[in-house]
Motif scaffolding. Structure first.
Motif, PDB file in Angstrom:
ATOM      1  N   GLN A  18      11.802   0.426   6.747  1.00  0.00           N
ATOM      2  CA  GLN A  18      10.622   1.098   6.193  1.00  0.00           C
ATOM      3  C   GLN A  18       9.369   0.366   7.072  1.00  0.00           C
ATOM      4  O   GLN A  18       8.230   1.349   7.284  1.00  0.00           O
ATOM      5  CB  GLN A  18      10.061   0.149   4.856  1.00  0.00           C
ATOM      6  CG  GLN A  18       9.140   0.819   3.819  1.00  0.00           C
ATOM      7  CD  GLN A  18       9.633   2.170   3.504  1.00  0.00           C
ATOM      8  OE1 GLN A  18      10.615   2.456   3.199  1.00  0.00           O
ATOM      9  NE2 GLN A  18       8.475   3.110   3.410  1.00  0.00           N
ATOM     10  N   GLY A  19       9.387  -0.594   7.890  1.00  0.00           N
ATOM     11  CA  GLY A  19       8.316  -0.959   8.792  1.00  0.00           C
ATOM     12  C   GLY A  19       8.461  -0.385   9.955  1.00  0.00           C
ATOM     13  O   GLY A  19       7.534  -0.493  10.862  1.00  0.00           O
ATOM     14  N   ARG A  28       1.359  14.372   6.503  1.00  0.00           N
ATOM     15  CA  ARG A  28      -0.200  14.252   5.927  1.00  0.00           C
ATOM     16  C   ARG A  28      -0.341  12.914   5.148  1.00  0.00           C
ATOM     17  O   ARG A  28      -0.567  12.891   4.004  1.00  0.00           O
ATOM     18  CB  ARG A  28      -0.135  15.481   4.920  1.00  0.00           C
ATOM     19  CG  ARG A  28      -0.090  16.685   5.576  1.00  0.00           C
ATOM     20  CD  ARG A  28      -0.268  17.822   4.624  1.00  0.00           C
ATOM     21  NE  ARG A  28      -1.442  17.992   3.909  1.00  0.00           N
ATOM     22  CZ  ARG A  28      -2.620  18.732   4.342  1.00  0.00           C
ATOM     23  NH1 ARG A  28      -2.344  19.303   5.688  1.00  0.00           N
ATOM     24  NH2 ARG A  28      -3.743  18.675   3.935  1.00  0.00           N
ATOM     25  N   GLY A  29       0.022  11.905   5.873  1.00  0.00           N
ATOM     26  CA  GLY A  29      -0.196  10.379   5.333  1.00  0.00           C
ATOM     27  C   GLY A  29       1.049  10.019   4.384  1.00  0.00           C
ATOM     28  O   GLY A  29       1.110   8.778   3.995  1.00  0.00           O
ATOM     29  N   ALA A  30       2.029  10.805   3.914  1.00  0.00           N
ATOM     30  CA  ALA A  30       3.145  10.403   3.156  1.00  0.00           C
ATOM     31  C   ALA A  30       4.375  10.149   4.028  1.00  0.00           C
ATOM     32  O   ALA A  30       4.578  10.645   5.017  1.00  0.00           O
ATOM     33  CB  ALA A  30       3.448  11.634   2.078  1.00  0.00           C
ATOM     34  N   ARG A  31       4.752   8.962   3.532  1.00  0.00           N
ATOM     35  CA  ARG A  31       6.016   8.487   4.276  1.00  0.00           C
ATOM     36  C   ARG A  31       7.353   8.509   3.353  1.00  0.00           C
ATOM     37  O   ARG A  31       6.928   8.022   2.093  1.00  0.00           O
ATOM     38  CB  ARG A  31       5.761   7.306   5.153  1.00  0.00           C
ATOM     39  CG  ARG A  31       5.333   6.170   4.410  1.00  0.00           C
ATOM     40  CD  ARG A  31       4.675   5.021   5.089  1.00  0.00           C
ATOM     41  NE  ARG A  31       3.369   5.507   5.540  1.00  0.00           N
ATOM     42  CZ  ARG A  31       2.818   5.215   6.795  1.00  0.00           C
ATOM     43  NH1 ARG A  31       3.627   4.550   7.448  1.00  0.00           N
ATOM     44  NH2 ARG A  31       1.486   5.498   6.978  1.00  0.00           N
ATOM     45  N   HIS A  62       9.951  -4.947  -1.020  1.00  0.00           N
ATOM     46  CA  HIS A  62       8.926  -4.094  -0.548  1.00  0.00           C
ATOM     47  C   HIS A  62       7.380  -4.881  -0.674  1.00  0.00           C
ATOM     48  O   HIS A  62       6.816  -4.999   0.522  1.00  0.00           O
ATOM     49  CB  HIS A  62       8.757  -2.932  -1.524  1.00  0.00           C
ATOM     50  CG  HIS A  62       8.259  -1.686  -0.776  1.00  0.00           C
ATOM     51  ND1 HIS A  62       8.427  -0.454  -1.222  1.00  0.00           N
ATOM     52  CD2 HIS A  62       7.471  -1.598   0.236  1.00  0.00           C
ATOM     53  CE1 HIS A  62       7.578   0.316  -0.294  1.00  0.00           C
ATOM     54  NE2 HIS A  62       7.320  -0.510   0.325  1.00  0.00           N
ATOM     55  N   PHE A  73       4.552  -3.938  -7.069  1.00  0.00           N
ATOM     56  CA  PHE A  73       5.725  -3.362  -6.512  1.00  0.00           C
ATOM     57  C   PHE A  73       6.972  -3.752  -7.428  1.00  0.00           C
ATOM     58  O   PHE A  73       7.845  -2.867  -7.778  1.00  0.00           O
ATOM     59  CB  PHE A  73       6.061  -3.963  -5.045  1.00  0.00           C
ATOM     60  CG  PHE A  73       5.271  -3.241  -3.868  1.00  0.00           C
ATOM     61  CD1 PHE A  73       5.823  -1.905  -3.863  1.00  0.00           C
ATOM     62  CD2 PHE A  73       4.247  -3.804  -3.452  1.00  0.00           C
ATOM     63  CE1 PHE A  73       5.206  -1.198  -2.740  1.00  0.00           C
ATOM     64  CE2 PHE A  73       3.992  -2.954  -2.387  1.00  0.00           C
ATOM     65  CZ  PHE A  73       4.025  -1.863  -2.048  1.00  0.00           C
ATOM     66  N   PHE A 114       2.021   2.180 -10.227  1.00  0.00           N
ATOM     67  CA  PHE A 114       1.880   1.332  -9.066  1.00  0.00           C
ATOM     68  C   PHE A 114       0.127   1.607  -8.882  1.00  0.00           C
ATOM     69  O   PHE A 114      -0.445   0.542  -8.842  1.00  0.00           O
ATOM     70  CB  PHE A 114       2.467   1.560  -7.781  1.00  0.00           C
ATOM     71  CG  PHE A 114       2.142   0.695  -6.670  1.00  0.00           C
ATOM     72  CD1 PHE A 114       2.711  -0.608  -6.515  1.00  0.00           C
ATOM     73  CD2 PHE A 114       1.070   0.944  -5.953  1.00  0.00           C
ATOM     74  CE1 PHE A 114       2.427  -1.366  -5.541  1.00  0.00           C
ATOM     75  CE2 PHE A 114       0.813   0.244  -4.676  1.00  0.00           C
ATOM     76  CZ  PHE A 114       1.389  -1.104  -4.595  1.00  0.00           C
ATOM     77  N   LEU A 115      -0.400   2.814  -8.863  1.00  0.00           N
ATOM     78  CA  LEU A 115      -1.749   2.771  -8.528  1.00  0.00           C
ATOM     79  C   LEU A 115      -2.690   2.610  -9.610  1.00  0.00           C
ATOM     80  O   LEU A 115      -3.910   2.408  -9.353  1.00  0.00           O
ATOM     81  CB  LEU A 115      -1.889   4.389  -7.848  1.00  0.00           C
ATOM     82  CG  LEU A 115      -1.141   4.646  -6.671  1.00  0.00           C
ATOM     83  CD1 LEU A 115      -1.579   6.433  -6.449  1.00  0.00           C
ATOM     84  CD2 LEU A 115      -1.894   4.117  -5.686  1.00  0.00           C
ATOM     85  N   SER A 125      -6.827  12.887  -2.179  1.00  0.00           N
ATOM     86  CA  SER A 125      -5.829  12.790  -1.136  1.00  0.00           C
ATOM     87  C   SER A 125      -4.734  12.013  -1.413  1.00  0.00           C
ATOM     88  O   SER A 125      -3.469  12.332  -0.963  1.00  0.00           O
ATOM     89  CB  SER A 125      -6.507  12.373   0.219  1.00  0.00           C
ATOM     90  OG  SER A 125      -6.622  10.819   0.112  1.00  0.00           O
ATOM     91  N   SER A 126      -4.760  10.848  -2.371  1.00  0.00           N
ATOM     92  CA  SER A 126      -3.719  10.061  -2.681  1.00  0.00           C
ATOM     93  C   SER A 126      -2.665  10.808  -3.698  1.00  0.00           C
ATOM     94  O   SER A 126      -1.646  10.585  -3.612  1.00  0.00           O
ATOM     95  CB  SER A 126      -4.398   8.855  -3.678  1.00  0.00           C
ATOM     96  OG  SER A 126      -4.961   8.016  -2.955  1.00  0.00           O
ATOM     97  N   VAL A 129      -0.591  12.604  -1.055  1.00  0.00           N
ATOM     98  CA  VAL A 129       0.532  12.186  -0.611  1.00  0.00           C
ATOM     99  C   VAL A 129       1.598  11.700  -1.611  1.00  0.00           C
ATOM    100  O   VAL A 129       2.691  11.718  -1.286  1.00  0.00           O
ATOM    101  CB  VAL A 129      -0.293  10.788  -0.376  1.00  0.00           C
ATOM    102  CG1 VAL A 129       0.783   9.718   0.150  1.00  0.00           C
ATOM    103  CG2 VAL A 129      -1.276  10.870   0.889  1.00  0.00           C
ATOM    104  N   LEU A 130       1.272  11.391  -2.727  1.00  0.00           N
ATOM    105  CA  LEU A 130       2.235  11.247  -4.198  1.00  0.00           C
ATOM    106  C   LEU A 130       3.084  12.236  -4.134  1.00  0.00           C
ATOM    107  O   LEU A 130       4.358  12.046  -4.058  1.00  0.00           O
ATOM    108  CB  LEU A 130       1.446  10.901  -5.348  1.00  0.00           C
ATOM    109  CG  LEU A 130       2.126  10.044  -6.286  1.00  0.00           C
ATOM    110  CD1 LEU A 130       2.730   8.979  -5.458  1.00  0.00           C
ATOM    111  CD2 LEU A 130       1.307   9.867  -7.307  1.00  0.00           C
ATOM    112  N   LYS A 133       5.473  12.640  -1.081  1.00  0.00           N
ATOM    113  CA  LYS A 133       6.413  11.459  -1.045  1.00  0.00           C
ATOM    114  C   LYS A 133       7.259  11.786  -2.023  1.00  0.00           C
ATOM    115  O   LYS A 133       8.902  11.465  -1.961  1.00  0.00           O
ATOM    116  CB  LYS A 133       5.552  10.169  -1.377  1.00  0.00           C
ATOM    117  CG  LYS A 133       6.289   8.934  -1.459  1.00  0.00           C
ATOM    118  CD  LYS A 133       5.605   7.777  -1.673  1.00  0.00           C
ATOM    119  CE  LYS A 133       6.421   6.704  -1.492  1.00  0.00           C
ATOM    120  NZ  LYS A 133       5.518   5.214  -1.524  1.00  0.00           N
TER     121      LYS A 133
END
Lengths: 164, 281
Positions: A18-19, A28-31, A62, A73, A114-115, A125-126, A129-130, A133
């Motif tokens: 993950q790191g 677009r910011g999502a991993r 995590h 988390f 989580f958010l 934008s979050s 991303v969600l 993801k």
């Protein structure tokens, strides 16, 4: 015990991975969230309690590597693991739609949870991303789920052969 | 025999032998006389040559064609082999070039880092980033040094381009740093040109921008201005670049100004950094 060894090893590997995500994997910011993928995919092959325990461990790993929001988390991943484990009781089938849908919905709802505990400045934008993801995790879950199913089937065949 | 003689066949045979002998003798005599002189061809020889020439030409052409084909087949194989070797050579050289470029980039980075270390009045500890951004919602990274190397929570992390972040969690052999563009980050800042004071906060998310807040209503700030650390708050040394102003706006209520700042350091691309080993209260 051996049944849990593989998911645990996978969790540790996912945490390490993950790191080190290469930049081309970030859309677009999502991993992709490998830890969550392992929790969901594995819990789909386990019972709710085992799924919850696995989610708990995934949350600890995590949270430790991020260093922030450890509690959030742990809580969100434990719930995700538990719900994924329950899916196997109610809807289980070998149909690929089940893991894909479960991963998408669970990622979205788990991260939304989580958010709630860790609000972000830019909600628009979050959300974007969600969504990306969730799609990302759905595809990855399918691959890992099939791999785990294949391992499980192999294990059962070996056991049956040993009995014979 | 008599029969053959009557037919004249023997005569023809003898005539031919005699002709051949004479031809040979004549040819030898022209050669033996003096080698300096040009050899005058004996008439029959000449005739034969005239007759033979077109055949020789044709044969020469045909053999030339076959020779060409065999040579081209041979050369095709050679070319293919050469091509393979050259491709392998190109691959090897490309890898070498990539490695050299990587080394050159690293050398450049390290030269800048060394210059920063030499100029800085504080004690700096070089660290490597070993893992970064494990979640979209936080801008954090893990560095390869911890409390054993003298790192404490709160110490600033810098690069030759400017401020990168701050240490927030330390274990004996590693530490976690929070980027200045993380949601929870904040550092005293000022506009380098006008010395207008404010506070730089991270905005997190995809934009990676900083929010320069608490600027006075009449503060002289415009896009393109460089924002540096003010040294106030005791977190970061004074004068470290934070970024460049991209947009200025008046806050709702009209009492204060704020600005969006593009960080001078891209958190995602940093590989080495320095922790400022100053005592943190």
């Amino acid at each position: 015990m051996r049944r849990y060894a593989l998911p645990l090893i996978m969790l540790i590997l996912a945490g390490a991975l993950q790191g080190y995500l290469p930049s081309w994997m970030v859309i677009r910011g999502a991993r992709p969230d490998f830890l969550m993928v392992v929790v969901i995919a594995t819990s789909l092959t386990l019972d709710p309690l085992s799924g919850g325990i696995l989610g708990f461990l995934g949350g600890i790993i995590h949270g430790s590597i991020v260093g922030e929001g450890v509690g959030s988390f742990i809580v969100s991943r434990t719930i995700i693991g538990f719900v994924a484990g329950s899916v196997t009781i109610r809807f289980f089938s070998d149909n690929p739609v089940v893991p894909v849908l479960a991963a998408g919905v669970l990622t979205f709802s788990g991260e939304a949870l989580f958010l709630l505990a860790n609000p972000v400045a830019d909600l628009g934008s979050s959300l974007n991303v969600l969504l990306i993801k969730s799609l990302y995790n759905s595809l990855l879950t399918l691959i890992i789920f099939w791999f785990l199913r294949w391992m499980e089937v192999r294990r059962k065949i070996k056991m049956a052969e040993a009995r014979l | 025999m008599l029969h053959m003689l009557r037919n004249g066949k023997i005569a023809v045979l003898i005539a031919l032998i005699a002709f051949g002998t004479l031809t040979g003798v004549a040819h030898n005599s022209t050669l033996d006389e003096d080698k300096v002189f040009s050899v005058k061809p004996f008439i029959p020889e000449d005739c034969v040559r005239v007759v033979m020439k077109p055949f020789q030409n044709t044969l020469s052409c045909v053999s030339g064609v076959f020779d060409g084909i065999s040579k081209s087949l041979r050369s095709r194989k050679l070319l293919q082999k050469e091509n393979r070797q050259l491709r392998e050579e190109v691959k090897r050289l490309n890898m070498e070039v990539a490695q050299l470029r990587e080394d050159a980039a690293e050398a450049k980075r390290l030269r800048s880092a060394l210059a920063l270390k030499q100029q800085s009045p504080d004690k700096l500890l070089a660290v490597r980033i070993i893992s970064r951004n494990p979640s979209e919602w936080f801008v954090t990274a893990t560095i390869d040094r911890g409390s054993k190397s003298g790192i404490q929570p709160g110490q600033p992390v810098i690069t030759h381009r400017g401020m990168l972040g701050q240490v927030f969690e330390v274990s004996p052999t590693s530490a976690l740093i929070r980027g200045i563009n993380d949601n929870h980050s904040g550092v005293g800042a000022m506009v380098q040109r006008s010395r207008a004071m404010g506070m730089c906060q991270g905005m997190g998310g995809e934009s990676g921008l900083l929010h320069l807040t608490y600027l006075a209503k009449d503060a002289d700030v415009k896009p393109g201005d460089i924002v540096v650390t003010s040294g106030q708050g005791g977190i970061a040394p004074k004068g470290l670049p934070l970024g460049r102003v991209v947009k200025v706006q008046v806050e709702s209520g009209g009492f204060m100004k704020s600005a969006k700042v593009k960080p001078s350091v891209r958190f995602e691309s940093v590989e080495e950094a320095f922790v400022v080993l100053r005592k943190v209260e």
